[in-house]
Design a protein around this motif. Structure first.
Motif, PDB file in Angstrom:
ATOM      1  N   ASP A   1       1.735   7.828   4.740  1.00 46.75           N
ATOM      2  CA  ASP A   1       2.882   8.713   4.933  1.00 46.75           C
ATOM      3  C   ASP A   1       4.016   8.333   3.998  1.00 46.75           C
ATOM      4  OD1 ASP A   1       1.533  10.092   6.897  1.00 46.75           O
ATOM      5  OD2 ASP A   1       2.257   8.794   8.502  1.00 46.75           O
ATOM      6  N   LEU A   2       4.067   7.045   3.647  1.00 46.62           N
ATOM      7  CA  LEU A   2       5.048   6.570   2.674  1.00 46.62           C
ATOM      8  C   LEU A   2       4.401   6.540   1.294  1.00 46.62           C
ATOM      9  CD1 LEU A   2       6.564   3.626   4.738  1.00 46.62           C
ATOM     10  CD2 LEU A   2       7.334   5.997   4.619  1.00 46.62           C
ATOM     11  N   ILE A   3       5.226   6.601   0.254  1.00 42.63           N
ATOM     12  CA  ILE A   3       4.699   6.758  -1.095  1.00 42.63           C
ATOM     13  C   ILE A   3       5.280   5.699  -2.027  1.00 42.63           C
ATOM     14  CG2 ILE A   3       4.303   9.223  -0.836  1.00 42.63           C
ATOM     15  CD1 ILE A   3       6.905   9.747  -2.303  1.00 42.63           C
ATOM     16  N   ASP A   4       4.584   5.489  -3.139  1.00 44.59           N
ATOM     17  CA  ASP A   4       5.025   4.575  -4.195  1.00 44.59           C
ATOM     18  C   ASP A   4       4.135   4.803  -5.409  1.00 44.59           C
ATOM     19  OD1 ASP A   4       7.106   2.900  -4.665  1.00 44.59           O
ATOM     20  OD2 ASP A   4       6.349   1.220  -3.500  1.00 44.59           O
ATOM     21  N   ARG A   5       4.691   4.448  -6.577  1.00 46.32           N
ATOM     22  CA  ARG A   5       3.886   4.466  -7.799  1.00 46.32           C
ATOM     23  C   ARG A   5       3.287   3.085  -8.010  1.00 46.32           C
ATOM     24  NH1 ARG A   5       8.049   7.847 -10.489  1.00 46.32           N
ATOM     25  NH2 ARG A   5       7.183   9.929 -10.795  1.00 46.32           N
TER      26      ARG A   5
ATOM     27  N   ARG B   1       8.111 -11.718   5.084  1.00 49.95           N
ATOM     28  CA  ARG B   1       8.961 -10.882   4.243  1.00 49.95           C
ATOM     29  C   ARG B   1       8.113 -10.134   3.230  1.00 49.95           C
ATOM     30  NH1 ARG B   1      13.914 -14.219   1.832  1.00 49.95           N
ATOM     31  NH2 ARG B   1      14.298 -12.154   0.943  1.00 49.95           N
ATOM     32  N   HIS B   2       8.410  -8.869   3.060  1.00 49.32           N
ATOM     33  CA  HIS B   2       7.655  -8.037   2.126  1.00 49.32           C
ATOM     34  C   HIS B   2       8.522  -7.688   0.931  1.00 49.32           C
ATOM     35  CE1 HIS B   2       4.661  -7.836   5.204  1.00 49.32           C
ATOM     36  NE2 HIS B   2       3.928  -6.943   4.539  1.00 49.32           N
ATOM     37  N   PRO B   3       7.910  -7.444  -0.235  1.00 46.36           N
ATOM     38  CA  PRO B   3       6.478  -7.460  -0.549  1.00 46.36           C
ATOM     39  C   PRO B   3       5.835  -8.838  -0.285  1.00 46.36           C
ATOM     40  CG  PRO B   3       7.689  -6.378  -2.313  1.00 46.36           C
ATOM     41  CD  PRO B   3       8.703  -7.027  -1.438  1.00 46.36           C
ATOM     42  N   TYR B   4       4.608  -8.781   0.214  1.00 43.05           N
ATOM     43  CA  TYR B   4       3.889  -9.984   0.621  1.00 43.05           C
ATOM     44  C   TYR B   4       2.552 -10.036  -0.111  1.00 43.05           C
ATOM     45  CZ  TYR B   4       2.012 -13.551   3.776  1.00 43.05           C
ATOM     46  OH  TYR B   4       1.493 -14.706   4.302  1.00 43.05           O
ATOM     47  N   VAL B   5       2.253 -11.173  -0.731  1.00 47.86           N
ATOM     48  CA  VAL B   5       1.033 -11.355  -1.515  1.00 47.86           C
ATOM     49  C   VAL B   5       0.167 -12.400  -0.825  1.00 47.86           C
ATOM     50  CG1 VAL B   5       0.066 -11.896  -3.784  1.00 47.86           C
ATOM     51  CG2 VAL B   5       2.330 -10.835  -3.618  1.00 47.86           C
ATOM     52  N   TYR B   6      -1.077 -12.059  -0.536  1.00 49.73           N
ATOM     53  CA  TYR B   6      -1.978 -12.993   0.128  1.00 49.73           C
ATOM     54  C   TYR B   6      -3.417 -12.676  -0.284  1.00 49.73           C
ATOM     55  CZ  TYR B   6      -2.966  -9.131   3.345  1.00 49.73           C
ATOM     56  OH  TYR B   6      -3.327  -7.925   3.878  1.00 49.73           O
ATOM     57  N   ALA B   7      -4.339 -13.541   0.082  1.00 46.41           N
ATOM     58  CA  ALA B   7      -5.744 -13.362  -0.283  1.00 46.41           C
ATOM     59  C   ALA B   7      -6.620 -13.691   0.915  1.00 46.41           C
ATOM     60  CB  ALA B   7      -6.121 -14.254  -1.472  1.00 46.41           C
TER      61      ALA B   7
ATOM     62  N   GLY C   1      15.685   2.607  -1.358  1.00 43.19           N
ATOM     63  CA  GLY C   1      15.492   2.659   0.083  1.00 43.19           C
ATOM     64  C   GLY C   1      14.516   1.607   0.563  1.00 43.19           C
ATOM     65  N   HIS C   2      14.203   1.676   1.858  1.00 44.51           N
ATOM     66  CA  HIS C   2      13.340   0.665   2.487  1.00 44.51           C
ATOM     67  C   HIS C   2      12.022   1.253   2.975  1.00 44.51           C
ATOM     68  CE1 HIS C   2      16.661  -2.208   2.415  1.00 44.51           C
ATOM     69  NE2 HIS C   2      17.439  -1.236   2.884  1.00 44.51           N
ATOM     70  N   MET C   3      11.782   2.520   2.777  1.00 46.63           N
ATOM     71  CA  MET C   3      10.564   3.154   3.266  1.00 46.63           C
ATOM     72  C   MET C   3       9.670   3.480   2.075  1.00 46.63           C
ATOM     73  SD  MET C   3      11.197   2.975   6.417  1.00 46.63           S
ATOM     74  CE  MET C   3       9.871   3.927   7.128  1.00 46.63           C
ATOM     75  N   TYR C   4       8.638   2.646   1.877  1.00 47.74           N
ATOM     76  CA  TYR C   4       7.699   2.845   0.773  1.00 47.74           C
ATOM     77  C   TYR C   4       6.408   2.131   1.135  1.00 47.74           C
ATOM     78  CZ  TYR C   4      10.149  -1.537  -0.164  1.00 47.74           C
ATOM     79  OH  TYR C   4      10.745  -2.763  -0.029  1.00 47.74           O
TER      80      TYR C   4
ATOM     81  N   THR D   1       3.191  -3.950   0.283  1.00 44.63           N
ATOM     82  CA  THR D   1       4.614  -3.604   0.249  1.00 44.63           C
ATOM     83  C   THR D   1       5.112  -3.020   1.559  1.00 44.63           C
ATOM     84  OG1 THR D   1       4.070  -1.450  -0.708  1.00 44.63           O
ATOM     85  CG2 THR D   1       4.597  -3.226  -2.241  1.00 44.63           C
ATOM     86  N   TYR D   2       4.208  -2.691   2.501  1.00 44.77           N
ATOM     87  CA  TYR D   2       4.617  -2.124   3.790  1.00 44.77           C
ATOM     88  C   TYR D   2       4.302  -3.115   4.900  1.00 44.77           C
ATOM     89  CZ  TYR D   2       5.037   0.927   7.822  1.00 44.77           C
ATOM     90  OH  TYR D   2       5.407   1.458   9.023  1.00 44.77           O
ATOM     91  N   LYS D   3       5.278  -3.374   5.752  1.00 42.48           N
ATOM     92  CA  LYS D   3       5.140  -4.368   6.811  1.00 42.48           C
ATOM     93  C   LYS D   3       4.570  -3.734   8.071  1.00 42.48           C
ATOM     94  CE  LYS D   3       7.745  -8.094   9.031  1.00 42.48           C
ATOM     95  NZ  LYS D   3       9.071  -8.758   9.094  1.00 42.48           N
ATOM     96  N   ASN D   4       3.303  -4.060   8.363  1.00 35.99           N
ATOM     97  CA  ASN D   4       2.664  -3.604   9.597  1.00 35.99           C
ATOM     98  C   ASN D   4       2.974  -4.567  10.738  1.00 35.99           C
ATOM     99  OD1 ASN D   4       1.117  -1.238   8.575  1.00 35.99           O
ATOM    100  ND2 ASN D   4       0.137  -2.799   7.295  1.00 35.99           N
ATOM    101  N   ASP D   5       2.500  -4.198  11.928  1.00 37.81           N
ATOM    102  CA  ASP D   5       2.807  -5.008  13.119  1.00 37.81           C
ATOM    103  C   ASP D   5       2.214  -6.410  13.039  1.00 37.81           C
ATOM    104  OD1 ASP D   5       4.197  -2.889  14.175  1.00 37.81           O
ATOM    105  OD2 ASP D   5       2.480  -2.108  15.315  1.00 37.81           O
ATOM    106  N   ASN D   6       1.054  -6.551  12.376  1.00 34.08           N
ATOM    107  CA  ASN D   6       0.422  -7.871  12.315  1.00 34.08           C
ATOM    108  C   ASN D   6       1.047  -8.782  11.261  1.00 34.08           C
ATOM    109  OD1 ASN D   6      -0.510  -6.149  10.357  1.00 34.08           O
ATOM    110  ND2 ASN D   6      -2.556  -7.049  10.250  1.00 34.08           N
TER     111      ASN D   6
END
Length: 498
Positions: free
Chosen positions: A217-221, A123-129, A76-79, A113-118
């Motif tokens: 509210d969303l989950i992941d391992r 594209r997610h997953p997104y890696v940044y520092a 799915g797409h909700m995580y 892994t979750y795309k917020n409004d900002n």
């Protein structure tokens, strides 16, 4: 990049992990130790877990960290939400920065892994520092502050597997004040670039290494398998990693993962083949019927051996055994060997068994091989066996097997490289054709809009003008009939009034 110094005090894994009292990292929150990984968060809402180093980093500003991890849980797409790798002035501090502190002093690398409004347009997953001096709030970061990252499809589309082959490796490097991150699927030989930028602010003198993760509210391992800290880095891995082309993702990443699977399978097969054909003289000497004194540096004489076997079974007619030619030669060779190498033991007792106890048994024979002979004798035995015809055959077979393995490896690597290049070119062509088709459809749509809408609008205007004339005629007739009726009415009234 291979020249680097491992720092055990900042390393953890692989499994099995040490007892928490002996570990260099401490677990916090919902994190707990599994048999083959550290579960930072599980499939549950509103969890926060972390592991932080017990000691602060006080080494040079030239370092590297390799982090092996797994993220996933369900289709799915909700995580969400993700995890972070920290070099922070404080340890054990939680918050909403993917489980870490909102205000921090140091470096935070975020695997979101979750795309917020900002994160619109990312594209997610997104890696940044982001390098923070403690004044910025993580939840207010936006725009250029988070624009240095990249998209890496490291999240598994299914539940997290126990197999390490499903893991991902991220390499964080700081060399010459340049911070970079490259990533690869576990087992792959290729790296892909993520980001690289110069650190403007100065880092704290003491920084703790940490990993945090959180769910909402969303989950992941979020599972951590291994972390390794290094110093004295000479080369930035960003220079030899593949360029991260967003148009080739996720196909490029999946191709790298497949190549890693092929490489692992080949390595396992090669290892098993080498074990089957490997010849170690020292290991094999226990199973080899060999007299260590039977060596004169010459060739093996088969006829002489047969004569010795015939003489060996001969018995004196008087009933006593005589010394056969073979026994005599062995005795002579033993004497020469002991004369040149010395006796292997002392015989201080009354028997002549070669040891210093009072029984007639040679205890040396019962001992393991490495205790029965000295290191020099074992080396001599090894050289003797290698000089025999059997040893030469084994060595030649081993060399031929290695050559075949190298040829097969080169052939497979060439095939994999060719297939990867073809797939990359095919994906690029598909993307280009898709762009051309979309452009043509857009142009055709505008053209159809002009060709269809304009005539309709003209028809509408003409239709509007066409009903005006009949209406005016009808109105004129209606006025004329009204005027005529009105005159008739006036005339009728005058007639009746008179």
């Amino acid at each position: 990049w291979q020249h680097r110094v491992l720092l055990p005090s900042f390393s953890l894994g692989p499994a099995p992990y040490p007892h928490p009292a002996q570990s260099e990292y401490e677990l916090f929150g919902d994190a707990y130790n599994q048999h083959n990984h550290i579960q930072v968060t599980d499939l549950a809402q509103h969890q926060k877990g972390a592991l932080w180093s017990k000691r602060p980093w006080q080494h040079s500003r030239n370092f590297q960290f390799d982090l092996t991890f797994r993220v996933g849980g369900h289709d799915g797409h909700m995580y969400g939400d993700g995890f972070a790798l920290w070099l922070n002035s404080e340890r054990g501090v939680g918050g909403n920065a993917l489980g870490g502190p909102n205000h921090y002093k140091g470096v935070g690398v975020f695997f979101d892994t979750y795309k917020n409004d900002n994160f619109r347009g990312k594209r997610h997953p997104y890696v940044y520092a982001f390098v923070n001096d403690g004044t910025k709030d993580y939840e207010t970061l936006s725009g250029p502050q988070i624009g240095n990252g990249c998209h890496i499809p490291f999240r598994l589309e299914k539940d997290v597997l126990e197999d390490i082959a499903s893991a991902t490796v991220a390499r964080l490097t700081l060399v010459d004040n340049q911070l970079s991150v490259v990533m690869r699927p576990y087992g792959s030989v290729d790296w892909v670039q993520c980001f690289k930028f110069r650190i403007g602010a100065s880092l704290p003198d003491r920084m703790y290494v940490g990993i945090t993760a959180m769910t909402g509210d969303l989950i992941d391992r979020h599972q951590m398998l291994e972390i390794r800290g290094y110093t004295e880095i000479e080369t930035d891995p960003y220079s030899y990693a593949h360029v991260n082309d967003i148009t080739q993702m996720p196909d490029m990443w999946y191709a790298m993962r497949d190549s890693g699977d092929v490489a692992r399978e080949f390595d396992d097969w090669e290892k098993s083949m080498m074990e089957d054909t490997e010849f170690d003289p020292i290991e094999e000497v226990d199973d080899y019927d060999y007299d260590p004194y039977d060596y004169e540096g010459g060739d093996y004489d088969e006829e002489e051996e047969e004569e010795e076997e015939e003489e060996e079974v001969s018995v004196d007619r008087s009933g006593g055994k005589h010394e056969s030619a073979k026994d005599r030669k062995i005795r002579e060779r033993r004497e020469r060997f002991e004369k040149s190498h010395g006796r292997r033991g002392r015989d201080d007792d009354d028997d002549d068994d070669g040891d210093d106890d009072d029984d007639d048994n040679d205890d040396r024979v019962k001992r393991p091989l490495h205790k029965r002979y000295t290191r020099a004798e074992l080396q001599t035995i090894s050289e003797i066996i290698e000089g025999t015809e059997l040893g030469k055959k084994f060595k030649n077979a081993q060399a031929e097997q290695r050559e075949k393995m190298n040829k097969m490896r080169q052939h497979l690597e060439a095939d994999i490289s060719e297939v990867t290049n073809k797939l990359t070119g095919l994906v690029r062509d598909i993307r280009r054709k898709e762009h051309n088709i979309n452009s043509r459809l857009a142009a055709l749509s505008k053209r159809l809009e002009v060709d269809l809408v304009a005539p309709l609008e003209l028809e509408h205007k003409e239709a509007g003008r066409r009903w005006v004339m009949p209406f005016m005629v009808f109105l004129a007739i209606l006025i004329g009939v009204g005027a005529f009726g009105y005159r008739k009415y006036k005339t009728f009234m005058k007639t009746h009034l008179l």
